[in-house]
Design an enzyme around this catalytic site. Structure first.
Site, PDB file in Angstrom:
ATOM      1  N   HIS A  70       0.858  -1.189   0.000  1.00 44.39           N
ATOM      2  CA  HIS A  70       0.000   0.000   0.000  1.00 44.39           C
ATOM      3  C   HIS A  70       0.889   1.231   0.000  1.00 44.39           C
ATOM      4  O   HIS A  70       1.903   1.272   0.700  1.00 44.39           O
ATOM      5  CB  HIS A  70      -0.887   0.017   1.245  1.00 44.39           C
ATOM      6  CG  HIS A  70      -1.422   1.388   1.573  1.00 44.39           C
ATOM      7  ND1 HIS A  70      -0.922   2.162   2.591  1.00 44.39           N
ATOM      8  CD2 HIS A  70      -2.394   2.127   0.988  1.00 44.39           C
ATOM      9  CE1 HIS A  70      -1.569   3.315   2.636  1.00 44.39           C
ATOM     10  NE2 HIS A  70      -2.465   3.310   1.676  1.00 44.39           N
ATOM     11  N   ASN A  88       0.519   5.806  -0.436  1.00 45.84           N
ATOM     12  CA  ASN A  88      -0.350   6.971  -0.569  1.00 45.84           C
ATOM     13  C   ASN A  88       0.482   8.220  -0.316  1.00 45.84           C
ATOM     14  O   ASN A  88       1.178   8.297   0.695  1.00 45.84           O
ATOM     15  CB  ASN A  88      -1.494   6.868   0.455  1.00 45.84           C
ATOM     16  CG  ASN A  88      -2.410   8.071   0.433  1.00 45.84           C
ATOM     17  OD1 ASN A  88      -1.992   9.204   0.680  1.00 45.84           O
ATOM     18  ND2 ASN A  88      -3.675   7.833   0.184  1.00 45.84           N
ATOM     19  N   TYR A  89       0.423   9.182  -1.223  1.00 44.37           N
ATOM     20  CA  TYR A  89       1.092  10.472  -1.011  1.00 44.37           C
ATOM     21  C   TYR A  89       0.141  11.584  -1.417  1.00 44.37           C
ATOM     22  O   TYR A  89      -0.514  11.498  -2.463  1.00 44.37           O
ATOM     23  CB  TYR A  89       2.418  10.536  -1.783  1.00 44.37           C
ATOM     24  CG  TYR A  89       3.395   9.557  -1.179  1.00 44.37           C
ATOM     25  CD1 TYR A  89       4.066   9.860   0.009  1.00 44.37           C
ATOM     26  CD2 TYR A  89       3.580   8.294  -1.734  1.00 44.37           C
ATOM     27  CE1 TYR A  89       4.901   8.943   0.621  1.00 44.37           C
ATOM     28  CE2 TYR A  89       4.407   7.364  -1.129  1.00 44.37           C
ATOM     29  CZ  TYR A  89       5.070   7.704   0.049  1.00 44.37           C
ATOM     30  OH  TYR A  89       5.888   6.782   0.675  1.00 44.37           O
ATOM     31  N   GLY A 106     -21.134   8.742   2.643  1.00 46.26           N
ATOM     32  CA  GLY A 106     -21.753   8.398   1.365  1.00 46.26           C
ATOM     33  C   GLY A 106     -20.882   8.628   0.164  1.00 46.26           C
ATOM     34  O   GLY A 106     -21.371   9.040  -0.889  1.00 46.26           O
ATOM     35  N   GLY A 107     -19.590   8.351   0.284  1.00 44.52           N
ATOM     36  CA  GLY A 107     -18.685   8.512  -0.843  1.00 44.52           C
ATOM     37  C   GLY A 107     -18.889   7.452  -1.918  1.00 44.52           C
ATOM     38  O   GLY A 107     -19.722   6.545  -1.779  1.00 44.52           O
ATOM     39  N   ARG A 108     -18.114   7.541  -2.972  1.00 43.66           N
ATOM     40  CA  ARG A 108     -18.218   6.600  -4.099  1.00 43.66           C
ATOM     41  C   ARG A 108     -17.725   5.224  -3.637  1.00 43.66           C
ATOM     42  O   ARG A 108     -16.536   5.014  -3.423  1.00 43.66           O
ATOM     43  CB  ARG A 108     -17.383   7.115  -5.274  1.00 43.66           C
ATOM     44  CG  ARG A 108     -17.478   6.250  -6.520  1.00 43.66           C
ATOM     45  CD  ARG A 108     -16.734   6.917  -7.681  1.00 43.66           C
ATOM     46  NE  ARG A 108     -16.863   6.128  -8.889  1.00 43.66           N
ATOM     47  CZ  ARG A 108     -15.939   5.257  -9.315  1.00 43.66           C
ATOM     48  NH1 ARG A 108     -14.840   5.072  -8.600  1.00 43.66           N
ATOM     49  NH2 ARG A 108     -16.120   4.594 -10.437  1.00 43.66           N
ATOM     50  N   ILE A 109     -18.630   4.277  -3.485  1.00 42.93           N
ATOM     51  CA  ILE A 109     -18.344   3.021  -2.811  1.00 42.93           C
ATOM     52  C   ILE A 109     -17.283   2.205  -3.525  1.00 42.93           C
ATOM     53  O   ILE A 109     -16.436   1.563  -2.891  1.00 42.93           O
ATOM     54  CB  ILE A 109     -19.644   2.194  -2.609  1.00 42.93           C
ATOM     55  CG1 ILE A 109     -19.402   1.076  -1.594  1.00 42.93           C
ATOM     56  CG2 ILE A 109     -20.153   1.657  -3.928  1.00 42.93           C
ATOM     57  CD1 ILE A 109     -19.179   1.547  -0.195  1.00 42.93           C
ATOM     58  N   GLU A 110     -17.293   2.170  -4.860  1.00 42.58           N
ATOM     59  CA  GLU A 110     -16.297   1.382  -5.584  1.00 42.58           C
ATOM     60  C   GLU A 110     -14.888   1.901  -5.320  1.00 42.58           C
ATOM     61  O   GLU A 110     -13.933   1.124  -5.232  1.00 42.58           O
ATOM     62  CB  GLU A 110     -16.594   1.399  -7.089  1.00 42.58           C
ATOM     63  CG  GLU A 110     -17.868   0.680  -7.468  1.00 42.58           C
ATOM     64  CD  GLU A 110     -17.855  -0.792  -7.053  1.00 42.58           C
ATOM     65  OE1 GLU A 110     -16.786  -1.432  -7.133  1.00 42.58           O
ATOM     66  OE2 GLU A 110     -18.904  -1.299  -6.628  1.00 42.58           O
ATOM     67  N   SER A 111     -14.755   3.204  -5.195  1.00 45.49           N
ATOM     68  CA  SER A 111     -13.444   3.774  -4.909  1.00 45.49           C
ATOM     69  C   SER A 111     -13.057   3.570  -3.452  1.00 45.49           C
ATOM     70  O   SER A 111     -11.897   3.303  -3.137  1.00 45.49           O
ATOM     71  CB  SER A 111     -13.432   5.267  -5.252  1.00 45.49           C
ATOM     72  OG  SER A 111     -13.569   5.459  -6.636  1.00 45.49           O
TER      73      SER A 111
END
Length: 395
Positions: A197, A199-200, A353-358
């Site tokens: 993993h 992340n930046y 409620g964000g974009r679930i796939e992401s």
């Protein structure tokens, strides 16, 4: 963060409609009736919404707009017109180049599978590129996402994040923000090949509308961490040595400080163990020169391929047993537990409620839970669990 981030969560700021809420109904409540914006998942992590008063509201989400082509830049209006030498422009250039290089390396290691790409934009400005590869020869699931987004956060959230007091007679204005980041989780099929993993991210707030002339706030965050099912000490030493070399180019205190931060962050409290064997992790970093930190984030992102791909090449074709595959699936279960229960970005995204796939792109395709499973003491599985319970100094 897991891969729940500016880019892997909703991949951007989420436009929300806040409804009036009685402030007596819950601690930290806010009452808003005007249309505003709330930062995305990793943005919320960086701002510290998880650590400070909770912001809750009824939400109405505007979907991102699919695009057919990648734009040259996601910067908007005045940003795009300004010099390409700005921190915003250079950070966007860095993360998009990193996305391309990592995806190329992942496809080359797989030998056949290709990433599926989605390009999107947001009404408030900016956009992102999401790439996912599934069911390849080497990779069970690999996601590499970038986003560059704009929005306006509720003033209460800004003051909660920065610890700024507010007068009871004063009605603060909303705070414009800019956020950009790259986030990735790579799950190989072979149980001897570790999950990675990274992340930046970079975040800026402009002066609050009620405080013209106030200084712009900015900070960097991120990290890279390794989650194997089996320990090959030479692999773990190689990975940590690569992180240390990147850190030492800027400050000899970075690696020990950020390694401990990583061990502490990826802790599964209900299990009493870490998710994996760590790496580096940092957040809210702005107490150094901005140019230095931009270079540091760039160096860390550029270190992903040399830290990880040589390990994959050595382990991806090793023969394995059903028992070893089952152990990998049990460790994948721990990965799922951490991301869904403790990861600040993922939990924030699910609540807002964000974009679930992401949001869930970081999760593996398969995982396993067994009742009261305990590896035999002294076994290779036990050695991995022991290292997750008792973090080690690998170099």
């Amino acid at each position: 963060m897991p891969c729940a981030s500016i880019v892997s969560s909703s991949s951007c700021a989420i436009p929300l409609s806040f409804s009036s809420t009685s402030s007596s109904s819950f601690p930290g409540a806010i009452s808003l009736t005007k249309r505003t914006w709330i930062p995305s998942i990793e943005t919320a992590k960086t701002l510290g919404f998880d650590r400070r008063p909770v912001v809750r509201a009824a939400v109405s989400i505007e979907k991102e707009t699919p695009e057919t082509e990648r734009p040259e830049t996601f910067l908007r209006g005045v940003d795009e017109a300004q010099s390409s030498g700005s921190v915003r422009a250079r950070f966007e250039k860095m993360i998009r180049e990193a996305q391309d290089s990592v995806c190329n390396a992942i496809e080359a290691a797989d030998g056949g599978a290709k990433f599926k790409e989605d390009v999107w934009s947001r009404p408030g400005g900016g956009g992102g590129i999401s790439r996912v590869l599934q069911d390849g020869a080497v990779w069970e699931k690999a996601g590499v996402n970038v986003s560059v987004v704009y929005g306006v956060m509720p003033p209460e959230a800004y003051r909660a994040a920065k610890g700024s007091p507010t007068s009871p007679d004063h009605k603060p204005g909303p705070v414009p923000f800019f956020a950009a980041g790259i986030s990735s989780v790579l799950h190989p099929k072979n149980p001897f090949a570790p999950t990675l993993h990274f992340n930046y991210r970079y975040f800026e707030t402009d002066a609050p509308k009620d405080a013209p002339g106030a200084p712009r706030q900015w900070w960097f965050g991120g990290g890279t961490d390794l989650t194997p099912a089996y320990i090959f000490e030479e692999d773990v030493k190689h990975f940590h040595s690569t992180q240390k070399r990147a850190c030492d180019k800027f400050d000899p205190t970075f690696y020990p400080r950020f390694k401990k931060w990583c061990d502490d962050y990826f802790y599964i409290k209900h299990r009493g163990e870490r998710r994996g064997l760590g790496g580096i992790f940092f957040d809210d970093l702005n107490d150094y020169d901005q140019e230095m930190l931009l270079s540091f984030a760039t160096e860390c992102a550029n270190s992903v391929i040399p830290a990880y791909i040589p390990i994959i090449e050595k382990r991806k074709d090793l023969p394995f047993t059903d028992h070893q595959k089952a152990w990998q699936q049990l460790r994948r279960g721990r990965y799922v537990e951490f991301n869904l229960v403790y990861d600040r970005g993922t939990t924030f995204g699910l609540k807002t409620g964000g974009r679930i796939e992401s949001i869930l792109v970081s999760l593996p395709l398969t995982a396993r839970w067994e009742y009261d499973h305990k590896p035999e003491e002294g076994s290779e599985e036990w050695k991995l669990l022991d290292a997750c319970i008792n973090p080690k100094e690998w170099i």
